[in-house]
Design an enzyme around this catalytic site. Structure first.
Site, PDB file in Angstrom:
ATOM      1  N   CYS A  22       0.813  -1.213   0.000  1.00  0.00           N
ATOM      2  CA  CYS A  22       0.000   0.000   0.000  1.00  0.00           C
ATOM      3  C   CYS A  22       0.849   1.266   0.000  1.00  0.00           C
ATOM      4  CB  CYS A  22      -0.896   0.055   1.250  1.00  0.00           C
ATOM      5  SG  CYS A  22      -1.835  -1.425   1.564  1.00  0.00           S
ATOM      6  N   GLY A  48       0.649   0.329  -4.999  1.00  0.00           N
ATOM      7  CA  GLY A  48      -0.613  -0.399  -4.967  1.00  0.00           C
ATOM      8  C   GLY A  48      -1.462  -0.029  -6.163  1.00  0.00           C
ATOM      9  N   ASN A 123      -0.672   1.242   5.746  1.00  0.00           N
ATOM     10  CA  ASN A 123       0.349   0.545   4.977  1.00  0.00           C
ATOM     11  C   ASN A 123       1.051  -0.419   5.926  1.00  0.00           C
ATOM     12  OD1 ASN A 123       3.662   1.422   3.803  1.00  0.00           O
ATOM     13  ND2 ASN A 123       2.408  -0.310   3.221  1.00  0.00           N
ATOM     14  N   GLY A 124       0.979  -1.708   5.629  1.00  0.00           N
ATOM     15  CA  GLY A 124       1.637  -2.685   6.481  1.00  0.00           C
ATOM     16  C   GLY A 124       0.798  -3.925   6.646  1.00  0.00           C
ATOM     17  N   TYR A 267      13.954  -2.176  -4.029  1.00  0.00           N
ATOM     18  CA  TYR A 267      12.955  -2.243  -5.086  1.00  0.00           C
ATOM     19  C   TYR A 267      11.722  -1.372  -4.857  1.00  0.00           C
ATOM     20  CZ  TYR A 267       9.236  -4.207  -8.037  1.00  0.00           C
ATOM     21  OH  TYR A 267       8.199  -4.360  -8.910  1.00  0.00           O
TER      22      TYR A 267
END
Length: 495
Positions: A22, A48, A123-124, A267
């Site tokens: 996310c 995302g 996010n996570g 990345y």
């Protein structure tokens, strides 16, 4: 006939990557907050691509719009922005593993609590979400989604503390795993990171507006200035209409040894972002240079696997003195899917997005630079493409250590048994992808590229569990299996 037509995924290289789950973006104190959030989310689209959502607050009411698909096409029009009025807004782009892919799981999630509206963008990954969910349901909670994020809302709603901030902190102290959160309440905006700082979150300003985002590149898009990162375990509270001196920082978790995700540098983050105070682009070039030092090879050209391998390939070429060339050309005009007239030409889909530069590589020795190998199917296709284009030798160098373990902290990884580096040693991997040679960056080499002398084995500076199996919360193999089962059950469950 329509029955002979199939939908083909045209990300044959991208599909074999680890995927960040996310991206989050929040603005407090801007006249066109939702428009700014839409721009910020567009800059974070790489984090995302399945769904997007925005929640705004106009001083009296909350407004939420969520949609499947990209930010563009859903939030790039006046009608959408007018439906999200107010000077405060937060948004989210989603790539799911925990929770099914459906509109009810698209964030920000919103609920009416006793204290008023509460919206959260996350996010996570909450690794103990299933355990908490079972307990909450037993106590009478009714869940509307299959997302682990909804657990946070129910923990806040059922907390016995008096103030909203205390209830929120109480909820955070019960969850395990990784999170960067942006929350909207009638009192203001709250931004926070988990105590280990596994997932990123940064703070910026644009005039009087305060902005939070997963990456600094989102600040560039809206013209904001980067201020600092939100520290691991920190909660930043921005009351509505707050001046700079009214913003409050809270640290309720005590001292921890931070372990931010090392794969952000390899990345996940865009190369034009700043992560942990370092330029991602510069770090990736340094990674490539270290890769050349550790794993040299005599070839004619250094060729990146686009686009993620480009900075590391530049560093490899500069360190080795071997010319950098574009041996794989990527088309930027193909969408995520493309109609194909039957199974017989399905294999041609790989060339819709990437194609070998035959005139360059025919008869040449080449070394391909990529960021990682996950299942290995991508690398196999790339090597095959190079050989079909006439390459005399095809070597491969990977700008990270072998990915041998799954992630439980917000990154979509295959189960461990499907990771090529878990099943095979480097020699076996080389045979699988049919390369003339294959080598990976060492774990200490990765840390050197990040400016560290080496990896600190007792207290590692980063979360590198996907490489080492050293999980920040000391998961045993049994715990790993339990967490994986929890996530799979949660994603399948319909409430």
């Amino acid at each position: 006939m329509a029955s002979d037509r199939i939908m083909l995924t045209t990300h044959p290289f991208d599909d074999d990557k680890l995927r960040e789950e996310c991206g989050v973006f929040g603005v407090s104190g801007a006249d066109t907050a939702s428009a700014m959030v839409a721009l910020g989310l567009h800059a974070l689209q790489h984090r995302g691509q399945e769904a997007a959502g925005i929640t705004s607050w106009d001083g009296h009411d909350f407004h939420t719009m969520r949609a499947m698909g990209h930010v563009a096409g859903n939030f790039d029009n006046d009608e959408a922005i007018r439906a999200l009025p107010g000077s405060v807004a937060c948004g989210h782009v989603r790539y799911s593993t925990t929770g099914e892919t459906s509109l009810r799981n698209v964030q920000p999630l919103y609920a009416e609590l006793s204290s008023g509206g509460f919206a959260v963008a996350h996010n996570g990954n909450i690794s103990n979400a299933m355990k908490l969910r079972r307990e909450l349901v037993r106590r009478g909670s009714i869940f509307q989604s299959t997302s682990d994020t909804e657990v946070i809302i129910h923990l806040v709603a059922t907390s016995n503390y008096r103030t909203l901030l205390d209830r929120f902190i109480d909820a955070l102290k019960q969850i395990e795993g990784a999170y960067s959160l942006i929350c909207l309440t009638p009192e203001g905006m709250i931004a926070c990171r988990d105590p280990l700082g596994i997932r990123p979150l940064v703070m910026g300003r644009l005039g009087e507006a305060v902005i939070f985002a997963s990456e600094t590149v989102a600040f560039d898009v809206v013209g904001a200035d980067y201020v600092r990162q939100v520290e691991p375990g920190e909660l930043v509270v921005v009351p509505h209409g707050a001046t700079a001196d009214q913003i409050r920082s809270h640290r309720p978790f005590g001292e921890q040894s931070p372990r931010p995700c090392i794969f952000e540098h390899v990345y996940f983050s865009r190369p034009d972002s700043i992560v942990d105070g370092s330029s991602v682009y510069s770090v990736r070039k340094a990674i490539g240079a270290q890769l050349a030092i550790e794993n040299p090879v005599e070839v004619d050209y250094v060729i990146p696997v686009p686009d993620s391998g480009v900075p590391a390939a530049i560093g490899y070429a500069q360190q080795s003195g071997i010319p950098f060339e574009l041996g794989i050309i990527r088309s930027h005009y193909i969408g995520r899917t493309f109609i194909q007239p039957g199974d017989k030409v399905r294999h041609l889909g790989v060339k819709l997005k990437h194609n070998a530069n035959r005139a360059l590589i025919d008869g040449k020795r080449i070394v391909l630079i990529d960021d990682s190998i996950v299942r290995g199917t991508t690398s196999l296709k790339i090597v095959q493409m190079m050989r079909e284009a006439g390459a005399k030798e095809v070597h491969m160098r990977i700008a990270s250590p072998p990915t041998r373990h799954s992630c439980f902290y917000g990154v979509d990884t295959p189960e461990r048994t499907k990771l090529l580096a878990h099943k095979l040693d480097v020699g076996g991997m080389r045979e699988f992808i049919h390369a003339d040679s294959l080598a990976f960056l060492s774990i200490d080499g990765l840390y050197k590229a990040l400016g560290e002398a080496r990896r600190a084995d007792i207290r590692p500076q980063y979360c590198d569990a996907c490489f080492t199996g050293d999980y920040p919360t000391s998961l045993t193999d049994q715990d790993e299996a339990e967490v994986k089962d929890q996530l799979e059950l949660l994603s399948e469950r319909v409430v």
